[in-house]
Enzyme design. Sequence first.
Site, PDB file in Angstrom:
ATOM      1  N   HIS A  82       0.858  -1.182   0.000  1.00  0.00           N
ATOM      2  CA  HIS A  82       0.000   0.000   0.000  1.00  0.00           C
ATOM      3  C   HIS A  82       0.890   1.227   0.000  1.00  0.00           C
ATOM      4  O   HIS A  82       1.866   1.298   0.741  1.00  0.00           O
ATOM      5  CB  HIS A  82      -0.895   0.016   1.239  1.00  0.00           C
TER       6      HIS A  82
ATOM      7  N   HIS B  88       0.813   5.825  -0.975  1.00  0.00           N
ATOM      8  CA  HIS B  88       0.093   7.016  -1.443  1.00  0.00           C
ATOM      9  C   HIS B  88       0.880   7.612  -2.618  1.00  0.00           C
ATOM     10  O   HIS B  88       1.030   8.832  -2.708  1.00  0.00           O
ATOM     11  CB  HIS B  88      -0.051   8.038  -0.317  1.00  0.00           C
TER      12      HIS B  88
ATOM     13  N   ASP C 210       1.419  -4.788 -20.564  1.00  0.00           N
ATOM     14  CA  ASP C 210       2.501  -5.734 -20.277  1.00  0.00           C
ATOM     15  C   ASP C 210       2.361  -6.371 -18.894  1.00  0.00           C
ATOM     16  O   ASP C 210       2.886  -7.458 -18.654  1.00  0.00           O
ATOM     17  CB  ASP C 210       3.870  -5.018 -20.331  1.00  0.00           C
TER      18      ASP C 210
ATOM     19  N   HIS D  76      -8.608   7.515  -1.487  1.00  0.00           N
ATOM     20  CA  HIS D  76      -7.561   7.018  -0.593  1.00  0.00           C
ATOM     21  C   HIS D  76      -6.261   6.777  -1.373  1.00  0.00           C
ATOM     22  O   HIS D  76      -5.423   7.676  -1.466  1.00  0.00           O
ATOM     23  CB  HIS D  76      -8.063   5.763   0.116  1.00  0.00           C
TER      24      HIS D  76
ATOM     25  N   TYR E 150       8.924 -13.184 -23.573  1.00  0.00           N
ATOM     26  CA  TYR E 150       9.728 -12.051 -23.130  1.00  0.00           C
ATOM     27  C   TYR E 150      10.710 -12.527 -22.064  1.00  0.00           C
ATOM     28  O   TYR E 150      10.381 -13.367 -21.236  1.00  0.00           O
ATOM     29  CB  TYR E 150       8.816 -10.960 -22.557  1.00  0.00           C
TER      30      TYR E 150
END
Lengths: 229, 229, 229, 229
Positions: free
Chosen positions: A94, A96, A119, A168, A226
């Site tokens: 998490h 910001h 991708d 948020h 890839y």
Amino acid sequence: MLEQLKREVYEANMLLPKYGLVTFTWGNVSGIDRESGLFVIKPSGVDYDKLTWEDMVVLDLDGNQVEGTMRPSSDTPTHLELYRNFPDMGGIVHTHSPWATSWAQAGRGIPCYGTTHADYMYGEIPCVRNLTKEEIEEAYEKNTGVLIAEHFKDKEYMAMPAVLCKNHGPFTWGKDAHEAVHNAVVLEEVAKMAARCEMINPEVQPAPQELQDKHYYRKHGAGAYYGQK
Amino acid sequence: MLEQLKREVYEANMLLPKYGLVTFTWGNVSGIDRESGLFVIKPSGVDYDKLTWEDMVVLDLDGNQVEGTMRPSSDTPTHLELYRNFPDMGGIVHTHSPWATSWAQAGRGIPCYGTTHADYMYGEIPCVRNLTKEEIEEAYEKNTGVLIAEHFKDKEYMAMPAVLCKNHGPFTWGKDAHEAVHNAVVLEEVAKMAARCEMINPEVQPAPQELQDKHYYRKHGAGAYYGQK
Amino acid sequence: MLEQLKREVYEANMLLPKYGLVTFTWGNVSGIDRESGLFVIKPSGVDYDKLTWEDMVVLDLDGNQVEGTMRPSSDTPTHLELYRNFPDMGGIVHTHSPWATSWAQAGRGIPCYGTTHADYMYGEIPCVRNLTKEEIEEAYEKNTGVLIAEHFKDKEYMAMPAVLCKNHGPFTWGKDAHEAVHNAVVLEEVAKMAARCEMINPEVQPAPQELQDKHYYRKHGAGAYYGQK
Amino acid sequence: MLEQLKREVYEANMLLPKYGLVTFTWGNVSGIDRESGLFVIKPSGVDYDKLTWEDMVVLDLDGNQVEGTMRPSSDTPTHLELYRNFPDMGGIVHTHSPWATSWAQAGRGIPCYGTTHADYMYGEIPCVRNLTKEEIEEAYEKNTGVLIAEHFKDKEYMAMPAVLCKNHGPFTWGKDAHEAVHNAVVLEEVAKMAARCEMINPEVQPAPQELQDKHYYRKHGAGAYYGQK
């Protein structure tokens, strides 16, 4: 106990300031050991400068703290809820981070405008609704996880390892803590380019489906070619 | 005299370039010792590269310089006015940080679009009006402080530790000089994300009140549970 | 074999992170030795931190790998197609640099708004169409090269050493790998300023043709007088 | 010959990359010794990494190169024209700094939206017109200087030490090379904040005249009180 995982989760946490994804303590990374059912997460509100791998907090999937003297991240109940619902998640992040958070604040999912997005993430990056007043009062952090879990129920959550929580910010995940941070970096880059792309062409449409498919499956699944074998 | 406070204020001043909040000498930090009623502030127009803690200037709350050979910041009368009006302010910062200043130039307060904002600042960050020609001519810097004081009179000024002065720039404060700088960093980040958020969604509305409350009170007051005890 | 070229191509690859043009492994540079008809390219998906000059992969113009144990960049067929069509290209770069990619995602060519652009690139930087579903399925990377080759057929491709692929990103080229990277940096800077310029003045028009000519020919061709002899 | 001035001009040139005002060789600084009537300027197209103070080129005000083996900046005739017209200019800078260049490309002067601008530059920063085809063909760089000189004729050019050339970029000046670079940094910061300010409030108006006056004269002229004596 779980020293290697604590070191991995610590290293993954330290990538957040390295990649410019956090200001102060505005982010946290966790990682889980599925065999023992224990997960490791950053302690709450501790500066990245002062963090050590021994500071990492260990919890079980009932939310009991089984090691560590510090309080775990205040977002721990969200991580917990996600680990309980999604067995393939090995790490969760998490932050910001500014561009992803700007989309979250704007209350919009991020359309797939190009191959950088395709991708790594299949389709539009979703933005889930606000919690209700009741959900916030009952158990804010846990219900954030419940809401995300509802959204991804019956969806291929490892093909869309990111979500925005309205007003948020983002959560991302991966097969381990390192990959979850990698996806947080991808998300921020994709969020930035999507915003600029709409500024350059307000009528822009998502990339053609066949191009999204090509790029996603060039990197994922049985036909991937890839990278190195 | 007040060596520790001078060191603290010096350190806080040096955080401004570290966090990218100042170009050249466009910022200043002060801190106050409430017992003695003396405050310490950066000297005017001195490069951060050349600043030492001994350069800090000491003044009393009547504005008399009681120590230091250099002239204090030209914004000293604003700091003074704020310290006189608001007993809980322990440190004050003024910068021309680019995003906050862009909002100030635009003459708009910054709506609370998300939890990053709500974690630190309760409600819309206000933008106060221009001073009149008379107020400017009489005592520009002092009247800047008077205007801010009028705005926050009878308001919980420690729950909104930031203000924008129209066509000028921001002031922030905190319980000490360090926290005031912390809030200046928060303000810049919040100002950036609010501007981008409006670019992404021109119809965006502030975050729901219950979400703002949850995040603010998760970090402040008796019910706070963020961080370590 | 081709040690010098491998070193040059390696050095050119390492300029991509230095100039902020790549995140993770999102870019690749190649260079060709026209005498032997062999070209050198970055291996696929290898971190720039871990790359060495010996990792560079050598191929011939039929696409056969003639040296190197690692797989070449997944974009190799695009580079190959360009080298086969355009004898003056000595180096090619592909990145997902954020501003150029934002224009590519927006599906727009970049108008020549100023002399920074005109100093290096003559006219509007083109954005080529999406490949069709059939073209993608048949040979995605090769057909990307075919499409670019079609666009530049009978055009002075060394006077416009850049192209945007819709919903994907840019390719640039030059007389060698180093110059191709130089043009990738120019493109990113020009893309950034063009987007901001339209933000500042939505009615903006391209620079007058005579000004574009003056700047381009001040640096290129028989009448050039910029730089040292 | 003029070793000190060459060192000063060299140091001023090296500030351009330090402050992020140049990519590659896209900028140049000069400084003049009014007693001897000689000025010193960066050589054309030389990388900042490789520049030394001995590389600086010395010219007289008729444009004759009196020292240095390298060719002077291609913009030398513009600098020369300005030095001939404006006796108080001691140093001149040209860059393609991104925000100022975006305004130049947009063909707009930069309104004075705040005190950061007013602290250094009095009023709107002008954007001069394109040269005509004839003016370009006759003597592009010289006529750029002629055009700027026409604009500032009978104006207080030291109170507005910056100009934008349409579709090209900025020139700034000061009492010496160092101050000219200082003004180039101010210009870039002001250009950035003005663009963002219009994004935040498209109806924004310039700052009140009395506020502009207050800030300009707080730093300039007989009544200045900013900084140390």
